[in-house]
Structure formats: structure tokens, C-alpha cells
Design an enzyme around this catalytic site. Structure first.
Site, PDB file in Angstrom:
ATOM      1  N   GLU A   1       0.687  -1.213   0.136  1.00  0.00           N
ATOM      2  CA  GLU A   1      -0.196  -0.041  -0.087  1.00  0.00           C
ATOM      3  C   GLU A   1       0.882   1.317   0.149  1.00  0.00           C
ATOM      4  O   GLU A   1       0.514   2.035  -0.766  1.00  0.00           O
ATOM      5  CB  GLU A   1      -0.816  -0.073   1.385  1.00  0.00           C
ATOM      6  CG  GLU A   1      -1.971  -1.062   1.015  1.00  0.00           C
ATOM      7  CD  GLU A   1      -2.985  -1.294   2.309  1.00  0.00           C
ATOM      8  OE1 GLU A   1      -2.263  -1.284   3.455  1.00  0.00           O
ATOM      9  OE2 GLU A   1      -4.032  -1.098   2.374  1.00  0.00           O
TER      10      GLU A   1
ATOM     11  N   GLU B   1      -3.844  -9.635   3.427  1.00  0.00           N
ATOM     12  CA  GLU B   1      -4.462  -9.383   4.656  1.00  0.00           C
ATOM     13  C   GLU B   1      -5.561 -10.455   5.051  1.00  0.00           C
ATOM     14  O   GLU B   1      -5.807 -10.868   6.123  1.00  0.00           O
ATOM     15  CB  GLU B   1      -5.096  -8.102   4.521  1.00  0.00           C
ATOM     16  CG  GLU B   1      -4.239  -6.701   4.796  1.00  0.00           C
ATOM     17  CD  GLU B   1      -3.385  -6.417   3.722  1.00  0.00           C
ATOM     18  OE1 GLU B   1      -3.465  -7.034   2.616  1.00  0.00           O
ATOM     19  OE2 GLU B   1      -2.819  -5.257   3.610  1.00  0.00           O
TER      20      GLU B   1
HETATM   21  N1  3HC Z   1       4.301  -7.901  11.691  1.00  0.00           N
HETATM   22  C1  3HC Z   1       4.919  -8.142  12.792  1.00  0.00           C
HETATM   23  N2  3HC Z   1       5.997  -9.203  12.793  1.00  0.00           N
HETATM   24  C2  3HC Z   1       5.932  -9.587  11.554  1.00  0.00           C
HETATM   25  C3  3HC Z   1       5.266  -9.620  10.505  1.00  0.00           C
HETATM   26  C4  3HC Z   1       4.276  -8.265  10.594  1.00  0.00           C
HETATM   27  N3  3HC Z   1       3.541  -8.046   9.544  1.00  0.00           N
HETATM   28  N4  3HC Z   1       5.723 -10.245   9.457  1.00  0.00           N
HETATM   29  C5  3HC Z   1       6.859 -10.896   9.817  1.00  0.00           C
HETATM   30  N5  3HC Z   1       6.793 -10.665  11.564  1.00  0.00           N
HETATM   31  C6  3HC Z   1       7.897 -11.340  12.221  1.00  0.00           C
HETATM   32  C7  3HC Z   1       7.597 -12.661  12.438  1.00  0.00           C
HETATM   33  O1  3HC Z   1       6.572 -12.879  13.551  1.00  0.00           O
HETATM   34  C8  3HC Z   1       9.038 -13.191  12.743  1.00  0.00           C
HETATM   35  O2  3HC Z   1       9.293 -12.634  14.105  1.00  0.00           O
HETATM   36  P1  3HC Z   1      10.135 -13.693  15.176  1.00  0.00           P
HETATM   37  O3  3HC Z   1      11.498 -13.825  14.440  1.00  0.00           O
HETATM   38  O4  3HC Z   1      10.098 -12.936  16.597  1.00  0.00           O
HETATM   39  O5  3HC Z   1       9.497 -15.031  15.209  1.00  0.00           O
HETATM   40  C9  3HC Z   1       9.996 -12.527  12.145  1.00  0.00           C
HETATM   41  O6  3HC Z   1       9.136 -11.460  11.561  1.00  0.00           O
HETATM   42  C10 3HC Z   1      10.422 -13.188  10.783  1.00  0.00           C
HETATM   43  O7  3HC Z   1       9.274 -13.674  10.048  1.00  0.00           O
HETATM   44  P2  3HC Z   1       9.381 -15.144   9.326  1.00  0.00           P
HETATM   45  O8  3HC Z   1       9.783 -16.074   9.969  1.00  0.00           O
HETATM   46  O9  3HC Z   1       7.940 -15.176   8.775  1.00  0.00           O
HETATM   47  O10 3HC Z   1      10.337 -14.707   8.211  1.00  0.00           O
HETATM   48  P3  3HC Z   1      10.483 -15.050   6.707  1.00  0.00           P
HETATM   49  O11 3HC Z   1      11.851 -14.484   6.261  1.00  0.00           O
HETATM   50  O12 3HC Z   1      10.178 -16.690   6.551  1.00  0.00           O
HETATM   51  O13 3HC Z   1       9.478 -14.371   5.922  1.00  0.00           O
HETATM   52  C11 3HC Z   1       7.730 -12.599   5.289  1.00  0.00           C
HETATM   53  C12 3HC Z   1       9.268 -13.161   5.637  1.00  0.00           C
HETATM   54  C13 3HC Z   1       7.522 -13.071   3.910  1.00  0.00           C
HETATM   55  C14 3HC Z   1       7.563 -11.193   5.366  1.00  0.00           C
HETATM   56  C15 3HC Z   1       6.689 -13.283   6.303  1.00  0.00           C
HETATM   57  O14 3HC Z   1       7.274 -12.902   7.595  1.00  0.00           O
HETATM   58  C16 3HC Z   1       5.376 -12.909   6.026  1.00  0.00           C
HETATM   59  O15 3HC Z   1       4.664 -13.309   5.195  1.00  0.00           O
HETATM   60  N6  3HC Z   1       5.029 -11.817   6.937  1.00  0.00           N
HETATM   61  C17 3HC Z   1       3.648 -11.327   7.012  1.00  0.00           C
HETATM   62  C18 3HC Z   1       3.307 -10.352   5.991  1.00  0.00           C
HETATM   63  C19 3HC Z   1       1.797  -9.954   6.091  1.00  0.00           C
HETATM   64  O16 3HC Z   1       0.920 -10.611   6.528  1.00  0.00           O
HETATM   65  N7  3HC Z   1       1.858  -8.665   6.044  1.00  0.00           N
HETATM   66  C20 3HC Z   1       0.333  -7.814   6.074  1.00  0.00           C
HETATM   67  C21 3HC Z   1       0.247  -7.570   7.511  1.00  0.00           C
HETATM   68  S1  3HC Z   1      -1.422  -7.067   7.510  1.00  0.00           S
HETATM   69  C22 3HC Z   1      -1.174  -5.219   7.005  1.00  0.00           C
HETATM   70  O17 3HC Z   1      -0.297  -4.894   6.386  1.00  0.00           O
HETATM   71  C23 3HC Z   1      -2.579  -4.316   7.163  1.00  0.00           C
HETATM   72  C24 3HC Z   1      -2.536  -3.288   6.372  1.00  0.00           C
HETATM   73  O18 3HC Z   1      -3.441  -3.390   5.238  1.00  0.00           O
HETATM   74  C25 3HC Z   1      -3.181  -1.953   7.035  1.00  0.00           C
END
Ligand code: 3HC
Ligand code: NAI
Length: 681
Positions: free
Chosen positions: A103, A123
């Protein structure tokens, strides 16, 4: 968290560094707004590059803030401030631009990306919809149909697809910083492009929204977010930008606090905690560069395919040449299936098949790093296999059993260097199912246990550490599920009513349909073994069905009848007659869907609490992962333990007390009663 600004002539390079994934915490949102103001005021800056440090671009909003009230500046305002900047901002994407991260890029005038990057709005997987203009700007940029695909699936796209969709403006082959600066220089003197917010959504075909709604509803089953996301994209296509933004934000905030979103966040964090048990921190796993599988039946072939998918060369050992050929054919047919489903190309399938050697000669394993045994579920056969492996394999080779119910300590008795032995319990089909129960024995070394977890990561599995008991975590709870399902039959419910209630609860299949699909014989074999140990498993109807060889779909009938033409279950008069006989004088109850689900799920929770008390599972969230990834428990319910916590443990205890008073369940265990007096699980 830092946001730094560097200057390259007239280009400002803004670098976000907020490990681990540059999530948009409140501090980062504030810093971005401040940076826009600072650079707007700097007459020497003609264009801005937005880069991220570390492994990824901004991976989204900070999910850990979702349980707290939202704090300003809110993300839509951050995106608007970038969009309203006086200079063009160029988002330079590596790793993943996800959710709020994408975004933010939609507020930028341009987007460039490394060819390895991926972009998406995941999301809905967290039970919410994009909350900072994702559903409103995206259709203005790439059209409503593509936006619907991206947003309602939550699946990211690679750079090639993103380029085809018009989501990014240029692909940078290697040095992202240099490439993005060069791009920024090329646009610095151009007039600013029209902001996405003031563009119109291209018109859609008549009937588009109605058919999209049907398709999204069918896939979403009972998850609410995908349909709400669709409604938000529709609103964006039909209303003014500001109204659509308000609609999106209101939906986002409403869903953020919903029970589905809370459950999905719980699973999100549980999945990330599971691969890193604290006691293994700092322990280096052994290197696994080659693997072997003993036994090429259902499980062995699937495990071999999973290892090959991860790029490991595999040796498959079977009893004789004919069995070797059958095992190799099983592996080939798995890859053929993957080609048919479009998961891999024929070339990839051929490469993977070429990386497996089949033989009946254990001598080939002298230099193999990891051997996984998947032969018949028979202690003597398994012990004989490990004796041979002990003679042949390197002393540091990791040896694993895929047993479902046997005691890994007993299997490993003859193994020399027993510290290298552990249980790796895969689920069928092993190349698809995400769950891997990792079962250390009394002698498994921490290094070998860590190797199990490292292997799970390599295979893309969710690892859960399990202690030794009959069935480990998952199958031990499954036995309770099945016993409860039979108790329901003896008190007036029908197999169809039980299955329908469990589907309504969110499972893909009810317990009886599932048994008919997998076959009733395996569980019958387990019950026989349990009775030989002096246990008294409860399966009066299943026992009688097995006695008349009603083993499920494969024998033309089990809990249901099946016609040869299809797999549609038909209520069976034979089964109804057996149930009637087994009921004897028991009182019949009238069951509705909710009470059927309670009578099955809450005893599962009770067993899960025993499993926790006995330290068979380390964390209650691990049990949730086992049931979600191994048994189809609905992710949006967060797993049985999360579900029980949401219901309230006091209520769970009360329902179990009522059921047990009627002889329909075990009474709540002490651990559950104790936990019910504490605030949360
Ligand atoms: N918020 C907070 N923490 C997050 C996060 C997030 N969005 N995404 C990842 N983390 C944290 C994980 O909990 C983990 O923490 P830890 O080391 O303490 O356990 C650390 O980051 C690493 O995460 P991964 O083990 O998943 O790392 P990878 O390298 O395997 O993957 C990634 C990286 C592809 C970015 C994966 O973490 C991912 O898919 N994250 C989620 C992304 C997501 O869902 N984003 C949307 C959020 S909602 C949003 O944005 C709403 C908006 O529209 C307003
Ligand atoms: P299967 O009967 O399909 O395959 C077993 C294979 O082992 C056969 O191909 C047989 O020829 C081979 N074999 C037997 N003895 C051998 C030996 N000495 N050397 C080499 N090969 C030998 O059985 P399945 O279903 O694959 O199960 C294998 C193991 O996996 C069992 O321990 C089972 O409990 C476990 N398991 C099974 C699951 C399932 O859903 N089927 C799920 C998880 C674990």
C-alpha cells in the site's frame, strides 16, 4: 528502527531499517511522514528512492500492534502523505512488498523491483482486508478483475506477473539501489504522474461482481474476510475515492477485532514460533545434503517426493526389485499428479525423478546424511531395518522413523550411536501435508533434534516437537475424536448428522467420511495392538464394520455405502442396523449441530490438556498447529486450544461435566479444571 536519508546528487535515498521485516510500526509510520515533510522542504531534492535494509521491503503493518488501539499517524495518512509529496517517490522493492508495504508503494509515483521480489496483499489470510487503500488504489492501477484475484486470494505475485499487470514500472536486474537511483533520475524532471487515487477504475463487464461473489464465496467457505474485501473493491469501483477509503477503513477496523482475525493472528505467530524451540537456540544442526527412504509405499514415496522437491538427492530402498519398481512408480505418479495440477512443469518433474535411485541394496547408504524409515508398522521389521542401517551408515548419519504408533525408544534399541536417532512423523500425503511431528527419544542429541527442525524448514513443513506416547500429539487426539463420534451414534445421532455438523463447524470432512476415505483397517489394527497391551479402546461399531470387511471406500462401503460410479456417501441400512443393536437400551438424545460439535471438539481439548500436562506437547499453540496442519481443523478457528480459550474454559469444563454425567465423555482432567480458574490458556 531507523529511517535514514542519503543524497545522490538530486536524488534522496530513504532507507527504512526496522528488523526483522520492516513492519510499519507506529514509530516507522511517524518517521515516514516526517521524512516526506523534510524532503518536500528540501529544494535540492528532485526525486526520492524508498529502499529497505535487510531481507525484505516493508512486509506490512506490524501485526503485533493489532491487539492494541490504533495510534496515529494511521497508515492511510502515511500513504496519502507520500502520494501528495511534491517530488516523485520511487519504491525500490526487494524481498516482499506485502500488505501495508504494498500500500505504501501505491502511494509512490513509481514502483521498481528486483526480479526476485514478490508483491501481494495477504490481509485476508489474517482475517482482515487491506486497511490503507489496497482495495481502493489497486483496482485503479491494475483493474478490478486483477485486484479481486490478488486481494481475495491473499497470494503474492512474482515480478513478471506484477509487470504484466502494470503493478510495477521497471524490473532491476542486480544492484537495486543503483538501478532505482538511475530510474529516479530519469523521471525527476518529468511532470508528476497522475496519483493513483485520482484515476478511475476501468469499467468491468456486466455481471462481473455477481460471478466474482459466487467464486469468492465458494473458495472462502466460512472465512469472512475475502467477501468483505470483494465488497470493498466493488465500493472502490462505484464510489468516490474518499468514500471508498472510509468504507475500507471501517471494514478493516471492524475485522481487526473479530474472532476470526484474532484466531488467524494466533496461528500466524504460532507458526513462526514452532520452528524455533527455545532449548535448541544456539545448537547447530547437522548438514543434510543427501537422503534415503526405506520403504516406497504410501508414506515412503510421499516422503521421497518431499525430499526431492527440496532439492535433495534420494536413495529409495525396498525389499526386492519388484518392490523397488513399485516404489519408483509411486514417486513418478506423485510428480505426474503435480504436473497435472500445474504445480510443476514436466521438465521439473523429470529432473526430480532423475534424482532418485531405487535399490534393494542397503550398501548404497554408506555415505548418506539422513535415512528415513517408512516400512510396515511392525516393531520387529523396523528394528531389523535399523540394525542394518547401524552397520552400514556413517556414525554421524541421522536415522529417523516415520512410525505412527510404535514407541521410537523401542525401535531404536539396537541402534549404535542412538543419539542420532529420532522420530519424524509425516502426514499423508507426505509431499503435501505441512505438519511434521518431531519426536526425540530418551537418547536423541540436541544436535540431531535441531537437524529435524532444520529439515522441516528445508521441506517447507511446520515442525512440532512431540513426546512419546501412543499416537504422539495428533493421532492421540484423533482417537478421542473417533471415540466421541461413536458415542454420539449410540445416543441417537446418525453418521450423516455428525459429519454434517463437523463440516458446519469448519472441517473439510466429518469423522466418518474421513475414515471411509482413509480406510477403517489401519485404526482396527491399532485397536488390536492396544487390546493386546491390555487397553480398552472404544469403537464398538467400527469393530463390527471391520469384522464384516466394511473398510471404507476401498471396499465399496464403510460407514456409508458407495456406488461404483461415484464417491458420494449414501446412508447405509447395514450400518444403521448395527448401530441400533449396539445402542441396546441407551437413551436417545436429540442432537443439533452445535451440541454435536461440542461433544467432539471439547473432549479433544480435554485430551490436549492431558498431553500438555504430560509434556508430550511443549505449548498449547503447538497442539493447535498439529490439528490445523495435520487434520484440517479450521485455521480461522485458531485450533482447538485457541477455540477453547475463546469459548471460555469455564464453559468448556461445564459442558464436559454435563456430557460425562450422561456417559458421553470423560470428565474434565485436573489440568483443564485448573486452567479454567486462570485468566487464559
Ligand atoms: N508484523 C509483525 N511481525 C512480523 C510481520 C508483521 N507483519 N511479518 C513477520 N513478522 C515477524 C515474525 O513474527 C518473525 O518474528 P520472530 O523472529 O520474532 O519469530 C519475523 O518477523 C520473521 O518472520 P518469518 O519467520 O515469517 O520470516 P521469513 O523471512 O520466513 O518471511 C515474510 C518473511 C515473507 C515477510 C513473512 O514474515 C510474512 O509473510 N509476513 C507477513 C506479511 C503480512 O501478512 N503482511 C500483512 C500484514 S497486515 C497489513 O499490512 C494491514 C494493512 O493493510 C493495514
Ligand atoms: P505401506 O504398506 O504403504 O508401505 C510400506 C512399504 O515398506 C512397502 O512398500 C514395503 O514393501 C516396504 N518394506 C517393508 N519392509 C521393508 C524392508 N525391510 N526394507 C525395505 N522396505 C520394506 O505403508 P505406509 O502406509 O507407507 O506406512 C509406512 C509407515 O509409515 C508405517 O510405520 C506407518 O505407520 C507410517 N505412517 C503411515 C501413515 C499413513 O497415513 N499411511 C501416516 C504416517 C505414518
Amino acid at each position: 528502527m531507523t529511517v535514514t536519508i542519503a543524497r545522490e546528487d538530486t536524488i534522496a535515498v530513504v532507507t527504512v531499517d526496522n528488523p526483522p521485516v520492516n513492519a510499519l510500526s507506529q514509530a516507522l509510520r511517524q518517521a515516514l511522514v516526517d521524512t516526506v515533510a523534510e524532503l518536500d522542504a528540501d529544494a535540492g531534492v528532485k526525486a526520492v528512492v524508498l529502499l529497505c535494509a535487510g531481507r525484505t521491503f516493508i512486509a506490512g503493518a506490524d501485526v503485533s500492534e493489532f491487539d492494541k488501539p490504533p495510534l496515529p499517524p494511521h497508515l492511510p495518512d502515511v500513504v496519502a502523505s507520500i502520494e501528495n509529496a511534491k517530488k516523485p517517490w520511487v519504491a525500490a522493492i526487494h524481498g516482499s512488498a506485502l500488505g501495508g508495504g504494498l500500500e505504501v508503494t501505491l502511494g509512490c509515483a513509481y514502483r521498481v523491483a528486483l526480479s526476485t521480489a514478490s508483491l501481494g496483499l495477504p490481509e485476508v489470510k489474517l482475517g482482515i482486508i487491506p486497511g490503507a487503500g489496497g482495495t481502493v488504489r489497486l483496482p485503479r492501477l491494475i483493474g478490478a478483475a486483477a485486484a479481486v484475484d490478488l486481494v481475495t486470494s491473499g497470494s503474492p505475485v512474482g515480478v513478471k506477473r506484477a509487470r504484466d499487470l502494470g503493478l510495477i514500472d521497471a524490473v532491476i536486474d542486480s544492484d537495486l539501489r543503483a538501478g532505482a537511483i538511475a530510474f529516479a533520475k530519469s523521471v525527476a524532471e518529468e511532470p508528476l504522474p497522475q496519483p493513483i487515487s485520482s484515476r478511475a477504475v476501468p469499467a468491468v463487464e456486466t455481471g462481473f461482481w455477481e460471478s466474482a461473489e459466487k467464486a469468492v464465496a465458494a473458495k472462502a467457505r466460512r472465512e469472512v474476510a475475502p467477501l468483505r474485501a470483494l465488497a470493498s473493491i466493488r465500493k472502490a469501483s462505484e464510489a468516490e475515492f474518499a468514500d471508498a477509503m472510509a468504507f475500507e477503513r471501517e471494514t478493516f477496523l471492524e475485522l481487526r477485532g473479530s474472532s476470526q482475525a484474532t484466531a488467524l493472528r494466533h496461528v500466524f505467530f504460532a507458526e513462526r514460533a514452532a520452528p524455533r524451540p527455545p532449548e535448541l537456540s544456539g545448537i547447530t544442526p547437522r548438514d543434510i545434503r543427501s537422503a534415503a527412504v526405506i520403504g516406497g509405499g504410501t508414506m515412503g514415496a510421499g516422503i521421497a517426493a518431499a525430499l526431492l522437491d527440496a532439492g535433495l538427492p534420494v536413495t529409495l530402498i525396498e525389499r526386492d526389485t519388484a518392490a523397488v519398481e513399485r516404489g519408483l512408480a509411486n514417486i513418478r505418479s506423485i510428480f505426474e499428479g503435480s504436473v497435472k495440477r500445474g504445480r510443476i512443469t514436466k521438465d521439473v518433474a523429470d529432473q526430480r525423478t532423475a534424482s532418485v535411485i531405487g535399490s534393494d541394496d542397503y550398501g548404497l547408504l554408506a555415505d548418506t546424511d539422513l535415512v528415513i524409515e517408512a516400512v510396515f508398522e511392525d516393531l520387529a521389521v523396523k528394528r531389523a531395518v535399523f540394525e542394518k542401517l547401524s552397520d552400514i551408515c556413517r556414525p554421524d548419519a541421522v536415522l529417523a522413523t516415520n512410525t505412527s504408533y510404535l514407541d521410537p525408544d523401542a525401535i531404536s534399541e539396537g541402534v549404535r550411536q542412538p543419539e542420532r536417532f529420532l522420530g519424524l512423523h509425516f502426514f499423508s500425503p507426505a509431499h503435501v501435508m505441512k505438519l511434521l511431528e518431531i519426536v526425540p527419544t530418551a537418547t536423541t542429541s540436541p544436535e540431531v533434534l535441531a537437524t529435524g527442525f532444520a529439515l522441516a524448514r528445508l521441506l517447507g513443513k511446520i515442525p512440532v516437537r512431540a513426546g512419546i506416547c501412543d499416537g504422539f500429539i495428533g493421532n492421540r487426539i484423533l482417537k478421542v475424536t473417533r471415540a466421541q463420534a461413536e458415542r454420539l451414534l449410540l445416543s441417537g445421532a446418525t453418521p450423516s448428522a455428525v459429519d454434517a455438523a463437523m463440516r458446519a463447524f469448519g472441517l473439510p470432512m466429518g469423522p466418518f467420511e474421513a475414515q471411509d476415505l482413509g480406510g477403517l483397517d489401519i485404526a482396527a489394527f491399532q485397536r488390536k495392538a492396544a487390546r493386546a497391551r491390555g487397553e480398552t479402546p472404544f469403537a464398538p461399531v467400527a469393530d463390527r464394520l471391520c469384522a464384516i470387511e466394511r473398510f471404507g471406500q476401498k471396499s465399496g462401503g464403510g460407514w456409508y455405502d458407495y456406488l461404483p460410479v461415484d464417491r458420494a456417501p449414501k446412508p447405509s441400512e447395514t450400518v444403521a442396523a448395527i448401530i441400533a443393536e449396539e445402542m441396546g437400551g441407551r437413551t436417545q438424545r436429540v442432537w443439533d449441530e452445535a451440541s454435536i460439535a461440542d461433544a467432539i471438539i471439547l473432549p479433544m481439548v480435554n485430551e490436549a490438556m492431558r498431553i500438555l500436562e504430560e509434556h508430550i506437547a511443549l505449548r498449547s499453540a503447538d497442539i493447535d498447529l498439529v490439528k490445523i496442519h495435520g487434520y484440517g481443523f479450521p485455521r480461522w478457528r485458531g485450533g482447538p486450544m485457541h477455540y477453547a480459550g475463546e469459548r471460555g474454559l469455564g464453559e468448556v469444563v461445564a459442558v464436559l461435566d454435563r456430557l460425562s454425567a450422561e456417559g458421553l465423555a470423560e470428565p474434565p482432567c485436573d489440568g483443564l479444571r485448573r486452567a479454567a480458574t486462570q485468566p487464559a490458556l
